[in-house]
Design a protein around this motif. Structure first.
Motif, PDB file in Angstrom:
ATOM      1  N   UNK A 417       0.789  -1.229   0.000  1.00 28.54           N
ATOM      2  CA  UNK A 417       0.000   0.000   0.000  1.00 28.54           C
ATOM      3  C   UNK A 417       0.815   1.268   0.000  1.00 28.54           C
ATOM      4  N   UNK A 418       2.119   1.197  -0.300  1.00 30.88           N
ATOM      5  CA  UNK A 418       2.943   2.402  -0.327  1.00 30.88           C
ATOM      6  C   UNK A 418       2.678   3.197  -1.602  1.00 30.88           C
ATOM      7  N   UNK A 419       3.048   4.459  -1.593  1.00 35.66           N
ATOM      8  CA  UNK A 419       2.794   5.341  -2.733  1.00 35.66           C
ATOM      9  C   UNK A 419       3.570   4.868  -3.958  1.00 35.66           C
ATOM     10  N   UNK A 420       2.889   4.841  -5.105  1.00 35.32           N
ATOM     11  CA  UNK A 420       3.525   4.439  -6.347  1.00 35.32           C
ATOM     12  C   UNK A 420       3.770   2.951  -6.451  1.00 35.32           C
ATOM     13  N   UNK A 421       3.025   2.145  -5.694  1.00 37.14           N
ATOM     14  CA  UNK A 421       3.267   0.696  -5.643  1.00 37.14           C
ATOM     15  C   UNK A 421       2.883   0.036  -6.972  1.00 37.14           C
ATOM     16  N   UNK A 422       3.817  -0.763  -7.515  1.00 39.40           N
ATOM     17  CA  UNK A 422       3.546  -1.537  -8.730  1.00 39.40           C
ATOM     18  C   UNK A 422       3.558  -3.030  -8.453  1.00 39.40           C
ATOM     19  N   UNK A 423       4.012  -3.419  -7.273  1.00 43.34           N
ATOM     20  CA  UNK A 423       3.996  -4.798  -6.781  1.00 43.34           C
ATOM     21  C   UNK A 423       4.050  -4.694  -5.268  1.00 43.34           C
ATOM     22  N   UNK A 424       3.707  -5.769  -4.529  1.00 43.39           N
ATOM     23  CA  UNK A 424       3.721  -5.670  -3.069  1.00 43.39           C
ATOM     24  C   UNK A 424       5.037  -5.118  -2.533  1.00 43.39           C
ATOM     25  N   UNK A 425       4.976  -3.963  -1.870  1.00 43.97           N
ATOM     26  CA  UNK A 425       6.126  -3.312  -1.226  1.00 43.97           C
ATOM     27  C   UNK A 425       7.163  -2.787  -2.214  1.00 43.97           C
ATOM     28  N   UNK A 426       6.828  -2.719  -3.505  1.00 40.96           N
ATOM     29  CA  UNK A 426       7.731  -2.217  -4.545  1.00 40.96           C
ATOM     30  C   UNK A 426       7.082  -1.007  -5.216  1.00 40.96           C
TER      31      UNK A 426
END
Length: 485
Positions: A417-426
């Protein structure tokens, strides 16, 4: 002009210029299956920190002592003696005086340092080399019950108790040892009666504490069982560690740069930005798996408790060695992790003994297993070799892990759920364009791993991967003479 010189058709070399070639996406040899990332259960870590609460350990377990050997003389700091549980409560002044009494001894292979049934009253620390621990079984034969290597120690109880040795300890390689005899220790304490009294008191307190804890060093829970009447029910409680271990998420980052002219004009049939991102993410994932195993802060190799480390009996990894590892991590072992060369070495030992291991299906692919536990290949477990040119030999480690929070095993840590996430924690974030028209993208992966209890991971150390067998020695003579063909 001969017919062979006449051009009857447009050549393939010219015609190729009018054809649309079939292309592949860019390939990279460093990409591996990364089974560890797929097999670990991942836990969501809000706030970036994961705290592992444990019960309080009243009696510290033995830890290896780092010994420096310079010009044939071995040494270590006085504080390191606290890694010996028997000496953990001694005052600093006694430890400093004890260290000054240690002697450096070089011992050849096959030398018996202790003999079962004898009292040699000497404490040993292994600076270099390996020793084997032998004990007479109930049937009278010598049984090898352990192998000790650099940093490990033995004989400390002989300094404080009038007892004979319960095992024979013999060198199996040339060794450099640090030794302290009871005679030298008694002479040291005799010089200062106050130090002698402090030493005696600390040893007695250790013995009393040892009788009140379990084999993990935790305080015993007082219980009563049975049907006896008029028995007072004991009162008890479980104490927690006052300083629980906390894991902060680590990060792997890089900046991907792509010129706008490239992404504008050469985007077919493959998107240039997407391919740059894909290949860079593959590299990030490879580094993530390496960190999970080798990081000095949270890597599995550096998280293994000293009591969960064993050495192979003959260098090469044998079925016996993996059985010993299973006996350490016996509570729901999930999988072994080994370098492909270590797996090949293990298979050679199985072939030599005529016990081929079974295969199991993992993610749809056949994988070698031992006792039903998969042996997962991973090239992040390094093979070390003094000679860089010899890639077929060297030593490595084999890990065995239990996984999952419910089973008090090993878990991977991340935050989704981080900003700019394209994969879990990425995440991928556009940093902007420079004056040359180059766009920059920041790639960040947050992760870590946590070992919930000490018995969740074990390691077979110093595994030799370059040993091969001469199978001709096992061919019957009748076949050698040709009569069996």
């Amino acid at each position: 002009m001969s017919d062979s010189l006449l051009q009857r058709s447009v050549t393939t070399a010219v015609a190729r210029n009018l054809a649309t070639t079939t292309k592949t996406s860019p390939k990279m040899m460093s990409i591996t299956p990364r089974y560890l990332l797929k097999l670990l259960p991942w836990v969501q870590v809000d706030g970036g920190t994961y705290r592992v609460n444990r019960t309080k350990v009243e009696l510290a377990k033995a830890e290896r002592i780092a010994v420096d050997v310079v010009a044939g003389q071995a040494s270590f700091p006085a504080e390191a003696l606290r890694r010996v549980p028997l000496f953990s409560g001694l005052p600093d002044v006694i430890l400093e005086k004890m260290v000054s009494c240690f002697r450096t001894e070089s011992v050849a292979i096959g030398n018996e340092l202790l003999v079962e049934g004898e009292d040699r009253s000497k404490f040993f620390i292994i600076a270099q080399g390996q020793v084997e621990v032998l004990s007479k079984g109930i049937h009278g034969s010598d049984l090898r019950i352990a192998l000790l290597t650099e940093g490990e120690f033995f004989g400390e109880a002989d300094l404080t108790a009038e007892m004979v040795s319960d095992a024979t300890i013999r060198t199996i390689t040339p060794c450099v040892l640090l030794t302290l005899s009871r005679k030298d220790l008694d002479a040291l304490l005799a010089e200062n009666p106050k130090l002698a009294e402090s030493f005696r008191k600390a040893i007695e307190e250790h013995q009393e504490l040892r009788s009140s804890v379990n084999r993990y060093g935790e305080r015993n829970i007082d219980l009563v069982s049975g049907f006896a009447e008029n028995v007072e029910i004991p009162k008890t409680f479980v104490d927690y560690s006052p300083v629980p271990r906390e894991y902060s998420l680590s990060a792997v980052q890089t900046v991907v740069r792509v010129h706008t002219r490239v992404s504008d004009l050469y985007n077919g049939p493959y998107n240039q930005l997407e391919e740059q991102m894909r290949l860079t993410i593959e590299g990030i994932k490879e580094r993530q798996e390496w960190e999970l195993i080798n990081s000095k802060k949270f890597g599995l190799l550096h998280s293994v408790d000293p009591s969960m480390r064993i050495s192979p009996r003959f260098g090469a990894p044998t079925p016996d060695d993996l059985d010993e590892l299973l006996a350490l991590v016996w509570k729901k072992p999930a999988f072994f992790i080994a370098h492909p060369k270590a797996i090949a070495a293990f298979l050679r030992e199985c072939t030599w003994r005529g016990v081929p291991p079974m295969t199991v299906s993992v993610f749809g692919y056949p994988m070698i297993s031992w006792r039903g536990v998969p042996i997962v290949p991973c090239d992040k477990l390094d093979v070390t070799n003094t000679y860089q040119s010899r890639q077929s030999s060297g030593t490595t480690n084999i890990l065995l892990v239990r996984v999952g929070e419910e089973d008090q095993g090993v878990v991977g840590l991340h935050q989704t759920g981080i900003e700019g996430e394209i994969a879990p924690s990425l995440s991928a974030r556009l940093m902007g364009l420079d004056s040359m028209g180059v766009s920059s993208y920041l790639l960040t992966l947050y992760f870590s791993t946590a070992v919930l209890t000490d018995d969740a991971v074990g390691v077979l150390e110093n595994v030799e991967v370059g040993y091969y067998h001469d199978y001709m020695q096992r061919i019957p003579k009748s076949f050698e003479m040709g009569s069996g063909i």
